[in-house]
Motif scaffolding. Structure first.
Motif, short mmCIF file in Angstrom:
data_model
loop_
_atom_site.label_atom_id
_atom_site.label_comp_id
_atom_site.label_asym_id
_atom_site.label_seq_id
_atom_site.Cartn_x
_atom_site.Cartn_y
_atom_site.Cartn_z
N GLU A 199 52.12 117.18 63.83
CA GLU A 199 52.56 116.99 65.22
C GLU A 199 52.15 115.62 65.72
N THR A 205 52.09 116.52 78.63
CA THR A 205 53.16 115.66 78.13
C THR A 205 54.01 115.16 79.30
N ARG A 236 54.96 111.36 80.65
CA ARG A 236 56.34 110.93 80.95
C ARG A 236 56.43 110.38 82.38
N ASP A 259 58.08 115.22 70.99
CA ASP A 259 59.10 114.76 71.94
C ASP A 259 58.52 113.72 72.89
N ASP A 265 54.99 119.83 73.76
CA ASP A 265 56.00 119.11 72.98
C ASP A 265 55.54 117.68 72.67
N THR A 312 53.48 111.15 65.09
CA THR A 312 54.57 110.31 64.57
C THR A 312 54.02 108.92 64.25
N ASN A 335 58.33 110.47 71.15
CA ASN A 335 59.66 109.89 71.04
C ASN A 335 60.15 109.32 72.37
N ASP A 336 59.82 110.02 73.46
CA ASP A 336 60.22 109.51 74.78
C ASP A 336 59.53 108.18 75.09
#
Lengths: 529, 980
Positions: free
Chosen positions: B535, B402, B406, B447, B444, B537, B450-451
């Protein structure tokens, strides 16, 4: 390029009263005085390429080739936008971020979007920022104390090494003198028997001994090379076996794997029962052989080291006397399968070592020669030691090694570990990095320390933020393993994360107090850059 | 001694050279496939008969006495007999659709078994509507139907003996079925033991055998002239270590489809070859083997070959300056197609399929546009994709955590390089149990999503069809409980080897699998409380790979043909459709996981006719070579003309490490492909654009920005495609169907109807290139505005092609809408103003379209969109640029095939765009500087740079007018007048 500026939040705090005195939206305070219309209400692009009506400034249309007419809109792709961030620190962002519907975190005052879209959160951000700053300062303060202890360690180490150098120098002098003394004795003794020696040297037995030695030496070199080669091939095959892709049913690969498994006495890698861990850690059958080879190599080397001239001198003493061969090579652990080869070696060695009596004058020559060679060895050892200590002393404050304050010396050889479940990674700073399989006991070298961060000026904090390890075990169908260890200031020496961004090229992050310089001096360095 | 040893050591250290090419022996040639062999030797016998002066007559005939007219006469059925097997009943069923498409079906009736007849039900959008007016009439020698306008009439005849189907236009043959007499439907039969067979043979024919016993007479079966004298692999077939048990025996199908008046054929993707299909038969044939359609995972495929690849669309276009026709053969089994040009102006094709009924659609054209709309009516048009999916996709096998994702996102933003989507390949999953996260590296995931979504971006995550056979995997456990897996020939769960090790495959032919599989995507949980992918989205979209299916230990890396699907069909019957069912159900799952529904994005590797309704495709695992970069272009074009408009090839090549120049050029290819993704193999070095050195990095950044600035053009082209079926990227013959010299050109193409003509550079060291202009029109260099002139016969012009400027022309007469403000992702451009680039034609006019909607909901199907036309017209003293709404004029053909009754220009979406400006109007090719430019009563600010005018014959940099901030809004009507 406009890439960096918006990343560095400018640490200039803008006084509230100055910010609104000449308000042209998005202009950096240092350029306020340039954003003034002429008396005829015109304005020149900052690159002076065009003169445009003052009303064209920030009219959301790009007139100037340099983008300077639109500091407050996103109309020019090559312009920048300054958000004042009253209550926090101002920031310069790329025009591509202006009026794009997103509230930029750098612009806590929300000025990068039309009014009413982004709230002004500079108060909270400012508080948070200052809290972070405080935390960082604290960390660095505590960390720098530890760092200081590393520096004083280096100082002590320096004194210790200096003392060692002194004593090593003394030792070298003493041994040099001793050697000279023995040499004299040897010369004297030898001159007496030189003629006799020459005659003996021409004996067929001695000549044969010489040629045996040469051959044995050649064989030993060949043997070592072959072993290296064999090891490399076995590594390749083991890597192939565990790493090959069952995809595409490549029969040639499959045959190679199966063939190797048969030779090595391993089960087929894909025959593992479901749920059972792959047991890649079975000892290779060659492990036992390898011990024997080591032992034999060692023995052969010691045999080759023997001073043949001394032996020749001593030889006479034994002529016409019968004596049992020494049991030098009676190695009880040699397995049956190896017996024939061993027998061969033993007979060869016995041929060289076959004791025969020597005449007494020859015996004394031989004795002093032995003394001489012993003394030479002791001197060599003393010199080596001196050289090593001197090098350690030099490295201690070398910027590309342990830093100009020697702050890294304390960590020389410190091994840090991180368990990721499948593997445990071990990084010995300034040494070797390894990947150890937790289930199968396999160990792969990830390389040896080769340099600090490249492309950075030697001695800067950024320079010490990365250790490169290269030249690790080769990946099957891939490069030699290497690892990049990115370090930052922290109170402990520890590894935090491990990833493999590219096959066989690892990236580890970690912390160390050695990078904790007090925040003030760190900021200074940053400003200087 | 030592030196010798050292030398040997060095040898060992030399890097192992890798053989980079497909292992040809892993895949069958025609002569390794029994039914293909039988089909090809049948054609060979027929050809030998003809050359030796004998007559070759098809044994098949239509029994006139059995003909029955149905459905008001637009359809007839009748019995077909084969003189080889008079007792076997074949039924012919021929229909005329309302749009003039003719469907010819033939099946064996009351046979021992049933042939697979459901391929069309998966490919077709819906049951086609029959013509209300066309009626078959039964004559003495034929059944006939005539329709169409008087001057342009289509006549279809079905001749009784031999059975021949002929479509003519204006008396000229367009398509002929069985004209060469190669039609053969192998009927179902009982297995006959060898000795019995011999007794049955009669002595009609006697042939001298080869060899020494020249006088030995052997008896041949009576059908040997047609079927050959030996049984060839009818009941069992072994290839390498696999044996196909063929329990149903022979059931193959052979058919010749001829185009006596068309010299060019296109289509039948997917093959790595030219768009204008090279021949496989006849003198000087380019390839030896027929084109093969059999979805396979070919490792490191060749850049020029008839080998089958991941997807199959049995649609062929035949083209001449006179007309364009097409034939769609709805068959799902392995199929081989020979192509020959007996003359430059004619084409013969021969199709051999392993099983299934004969189900052939004749698309009468007569122009490419009509062929596209006829095909879209059958199999559906491409669906309007989510707008963001036309942005740039960044993929790699694999982003490893993850935090890796990022940091990749961070690096793109630091370098201000636009990107819309980050992808996760198989390694995100725990032991390749898709949808189950490897929590060590992906602790995660929500998350992370979402990031990524915080910057208005999306993620695409791979979900492959192989299901790891382990009970701690809920998908496997439940699939097994529900009994949804494909079975092996023994009737138990099929097990094969793939990324996940021992795996099973869900049988999506089983309707019970559908709702269950869709429910797995409910990220808010399932109603029944069972496992679903929580898990995840709404920002997550899906990539379906390996759905041929790819099975590492299967024959030709796929499934055994005697495996069993729902309904008892063998895998051989459905193979080419199998992969499409997976993407069909996945796209429904992604669409329906939220209320209200949102447009799904699903990328598939395997596809079949109709798959355009479910998502995008890419050309699979290409190599990082110039050759593969080049062949990717005709491959994408070929998929486009066969309906799969949302297509692209991996930028950079999947395998290998492309040098910077190659990668830079490849980004340009990608920027002008409908689907634009960079991808790389796990063994390659990272090559995200921010890692490039200068000047490459800046060039790639500008190329990506160019793609983003032209997103309005791409989206508008997609709109058109959803309604008309026209491809998003169009080869020369589609745009200029009368211009003969352009028919074989496949290295340049147009983007939709925008007028953009692009010719990507696919060679090293190029600084200029030639572009073919196949009409008497002015074309402008996109960057410099240089005016080039074509000619009615066609003309090559030389254009600069430096690394930083991929060759791109604007066709005179076009108006291009663009958005010139670089942003980090496409969604961040939605309030940005537009630039209109008016490229005047030689007659001084221009037009263009713009379509916009919210880009992700289905609101557009209820009229929430903006669809406008821009027009420039010249008079002596003025040039008038105006815009009007197209939605209210054509509500029934606005978008996505939805027939709206009305359109309201004040819809919610259009209102949300209020205030979005046209910030700039650029006009190329004005003859002189305007005295003034006005909108209503307002004088507008402008800059004029003199140059060549559109009218006339001059070449050189065209004049350029730039009107600043005209005060015009994109959703409203306005008129800008240039006073000359």
């Amino acid at each position: 390029m406009l890439l960096l500026p918006f990343l560095l939040s400018l640490s200039v705090s803008v006084p509230a009263q100055a910010a609104f005195s000449l308000e042209v939206k998005g202009v950096h305070p240092s350029l306020y005085q340039k954003y003034v219309p002429t008396s005829s209400n015109l304005w020149s692009c900052l690159d002076e390429s065009r003169s445009i009506p003052w009303s064209s400034v920030n009219d959301d249309y790009c007139d100037c080739p340099d983008g300077s007419d639109e500091p407050g809109t996103g109309a020019c792709k090559n312009s920048t936008f300054f958000c004042v961030n009253v209550g926090h620190v101002g920031a310069l962002i790329s025009a591509t971020r202006v009026n794009d519907g997103l509230c930029e975190p750098q612009c806590c005052d929300g000025s990068d979007e039309p009014t009413g879209i982004c709230p002004n959160i500079c108060d909270q951000v400012g508080i948070h920022h200052r809290a972070l700053l405080e935390q960082e300062t604290k960390l660095r303060k505590t960390g720098s104390k530890i760092r200081a202890s590393y520096i004083s360690f280096a100082q002590k180490e320096k004194m210790r090494l200096e003392a060692v150098v002194t004593s090593a120098e003394r030792e070298v002098t003493a041994q040099t003198n001793e050697l000279a003394r023995i040499k004299e004795i040897v010369d004297r003794t030898e001159s007496l028997s030189a003629v006799a020696l020459e005659r003996r040297k021409s004996s067929p037995l001695f000549k044969s001994l010489e040629s045996h030695s040469e051959l044995l030496e050649s064989l030993l070199i060949l043997h070592k090379n072959q072993r290296q080669r064999l090891n490399a091939l076995e590594d390749i095959l083991s890597g192939l076996r565990t790493g090959y892709n069952p995809n595409y049913q490549d029969m040639a690969v499959l045959e190679a794997v199966r063939g190797w498994e048969q030779i090595a006495g391993l089960h087929h890698i894909n025959d593992v029962q479901k749920g059972e861990d792959e047991g890649g850690g079975e000892p290779l059958p060659s492990d036992g052989q390898s011990k024997i080879s080591d032992e034999i190599e060692r023995k052969v080397e010691s045999v080759l080291k023997a001073d043949r001239v001394s032996l020749l001198m001593e030889h006479e003493k034994y002529v016409d006397q019968t004596q049992a061969s020494p049991n030098l090579l009676n190695l009880s652990y040699i397995p049956q399968s190896f017996a024939p080869a061993f027998d061969y070696i033993r007979s060869f060695a016995s041929a060289i070592l076959g004791y025969n009596p020597l005449s007494s004058d020859a015996a004394s020559v031989s004795r002093v020669r032995q003394l001489l060679s012993d003394a030479e060895a002791v001197l060599r050892e003393a010199e080596d030691k001196l050289r090593n200590v001197q090098r350690d002393l030099e490295d201690l404050f070398k910027p590309d090694r342990f830093g100009k304050d020697g702050e890294w010396k304390k960590l020389d050889g410190l091994c840090l570990e991180k368990d990721t479940g499948e593997y445990t990674y071990e990084v010995c700073l300034f040494g070797e990095a390894k990947q150890k399989g937790n289930s199968d006991g396999s160990v792969h070298s990830l390389g040896h320390f080769s340099s600090w961060k490249r492309d950075e000026e030697v001695g800067t904090p950024d320079y010490y933020s990365r250790q490169m390890f290269t030249g690790g075990a080769k990946c099957w169908n891939g490069p030699q393993r290497s690892i990049q260890v990115d370090l930052s200031c922290g109170l402990d020496n520890e590894l935090l994360t491990i990833t493999e961004p590219e096959k066989c090229e690892y990236l580890i992050t970690g912390t160390t107090p050695a990078l904790c310089t007090p925040l003030e001096s760190w900021e200074n360095v940053k400003d200087e850059l | 001694m030592r030196s010798l040893v050292v030398a040997a050591w060095l040898l060992l250290l030399l890097p192992t050279r890798f053989v980079v090419a497909v292992k040809e022996q892993d895949f069958k040639k025609c002569d390794e496939s029994a039914f293909c062999r039988r089909g090809r030797t049948l054609a060979h016998r027929a050809a030998e008969h003809v050359t030796s002066g004998e007559k070759w007559k098809s044994p098949y005939s239509l029994d006139a006495s059995t003909i029955v007219l149905e459905d008001g006469g637009s359809r007839f059925t009748g019995r077909v007999r084969s003189s080889l097997y008079p007792e076997i009943k074949f039924e012919l069923d021929v229909r005329v659709h309302e749009d003039g498409v003719v469907r010819v079906r033939m099946d064996e009736k009351e046979g021992l078994r049933k042939r697979y007849d459901e391929a069309a039900s998966w490919a077709l959008l819906k049951e086609p509507v029959l013509s209300p007016s066309s009626k078959w009439s039964v004559g003495k020698k034929e059944v006939k139907v005539v329709y169409g306008e008087k001057k342009d009439q289509v006549e279809v005849t079905v001749e009784f003996e031999p059975l021949v189907v002929r479509m003519k236009r204006n008396g000229k043959d367009q398509v002929v079925l069985n004209g060469q007499g190669l039609l053969h439907m192998e009927h179902f039969r009982e297995k006959v033991e060898e000795n019995v067979k011999k007794l049955e043979a009669t002595d009609v024919e006697m042939v001298a055998a080869e060899g020494e016993e020249a006088q030995k007479v052997i008896q041949l079966p009576p059908n040997a002239w047609f079927e050959g004298d030996t049984e060839d692999g009818l009941w069992q077939e072994s290839w390498r270590s696999w044996t196909d048990t063929k329990p149903k025996g022979p059931e193959s199908l052979s058919l010749d489809i001829n185009f006596p008046n068309h010299g060019h054929v296109y289509g039948i993707p997917q093959h790595a070859t030219r768009l204008d299909l090279p021949t496989t038969k006849g003198e000087g044939a380019f390839f030896d083997d027929p084109y093969r359609l059999y979805n396979t995972d070919v490792f490191e495929y060749l850049a020029s070959s008839t080998t089958s690849l991941y997807g199959s669309i049995p649609l062929i276009h035949a083209h001449s300056a006179d007309s364009t026709v097409a034939v769609f053969v709805s068959v799902a089994s392995e199929t081989w197609i020979d192509v020959a040009h007996p003359t430059q102006k004619s084409t013969e094709t021969h199709w051999v399929s392993e099983s299934g009924i004969l189900d052939v659609f004749l698309l009468p054209g007569p122009a490419p546009d009509q062929v596209f709309s006829q095909y879209a009516k059958l199999t559906g048009a491409v669906q309007l994709p989510p707008h963001w999916s036309l942005g740039y996709h960044q993929c790699r096998w694999n982003y490893v955590s993850t935090n890796d994702v990022r940091s990749v996102q961070k690096r793109f933003d630091e370098e201000d390089i636009p990107v819309d989507v980050f992808w996760l390949d198989i390694e995100y999953s725990e032991d390749h149990k898709y949808m189950i996260w490897d929590k060590k590296n992906f602790p995660d995931p929500v998350d992370m999503f979402n990031d990524v979504e915080a910057l208005a971006r999306k993620m695409v995550v791979i979900v492959d069809p192989h299901i790891k056979r382990t009970h701690d995997y809920p998908v496997y456990k439940e699939g097994q409980e529900l009994d949804l897996f494909i079975r092996n020939k023994h009737g138990s769960e099929f097990e094969g080897w793939c990324w996940s090790g021992s795996s099973a495959w869900i049988d999506f032919f089983n309707p019970n699998s559908w709702e269950w599989y869709k429910s797995l995507y409910k990220f808010n949980g399932r109603n029944d409380g069972k496992w679903s992918w929580t898990e995840s989205t709404g920002a997550v979209h899906i990539w379906n790979d390996m759905n041929e299916p790819s099975i590492f230990n299967g024959p030709e890396i796929t499934m055994e043909k005697d495996s069993i699907h729902y309904g008892g069909w063998e895998h051989r019957d459905v193979h080419n459709i199998n992969g499409m069912l997976f993407v069909n159900i996945t796209s429904q799952a992604v669409k329906e996981r939220t209320t209200p529904y949102k447009r799904p994005f699903v990328l598939t590797r395997s596809f079949y006719a109709g798959a355009q309704r479910f998502g995008a495709m890419w050309t699979g695992d290409n190599l990082g070579t110039w050759e593969h970069m080049a062949v990717g272009i005709p491959m994408v074009l070929s998929n486009n003309i066969a309906g799969m408009s949302f297509a692209g090839a991996d930028v950079g090549g999947f395998f290998g490490n492309p040098e910077p120049e190659m990668l830079t050029r490849w980004y340009f290819v990608g920027a002008f492909s409908p689907f634009f993704r960079a991808h790389a193999h796990i063994d390659t070095k990272r090559r995200e654009p921010y890692l490039l050195a200068e000047p490459y990095k800046s060039i790639v950044r500008e190329t990506l920005r160019l793609r983003y600035s032209l997103l309005p053009v791409w989206y508008t082209a997609f709109r058109e495609s959803t309604v008309t079926g026209l491809p998003v990227v169009r080869p020369q013959y589609v745009v200029l169907p009368k211009n003969e010299p352009g028919f074989s050109i496949d290295d340049q193409y147009y983007v939709g109807a925008s007028g953009l003509l692009v010719k990507p550079i696919t060679e090293a060291g190029v600084t200029e290139t030639t572009i073919y202009i196949g009409e008497d029109q002015v074309y402008y260099d996109f960057y410099s505005g240089h005016a080039y002139r074509g000619s009615a016969k066609g003309k090559n012009v030389t254009v600069p092609a430096p690394l930083e400027r991929g060759p791109l022309l604007i066709r005179g007469g076009s108006i291009l809408p663009s958005r010139e403000r670089p942003r980090r992702s496409s969604a961040l451009m939605k309030r940005d103003p537009f630039t209109l680039k008016v490229a005047l034609s030689q007659s001084g006019s221009a037009s263009g379209e713009l379509y916009l909607d919210d880009g992700e909901s289905y609101g557009h199907r209820e009229g929430n969109f903006v669809w406008r036309e821009f027009v420039a017209e010249s008079t002596k003293k003025t040039v008038i640029i105006s815009t009007k709404d197209l939605g209210s004029k054509n509500p029934d053909r606005a978008v996505d095939g939805v027939e709206l009754a009305t359109y309201n220009g004040g819809n919610a979406f259009a209102n949300a765009l209020n205030g979005v400006r046209v910030e700039r109007i650029v006009v190329l090719g004005l003859k002189n500087r305007p005295s003034k430019v006005t909108l209503g009563n307002t004088d507008l600010e402008f800059i004029f740079e003199g140059g060549v005018a559109a009218v006339g014959k001059k070449e050189g940099v065209a004049s350029k007018l730039t009107v600043k901030n005209p005060g015009a809004f994109i959703t409203s009507d306005w008129t800008v007048v240039l006073g000359l």
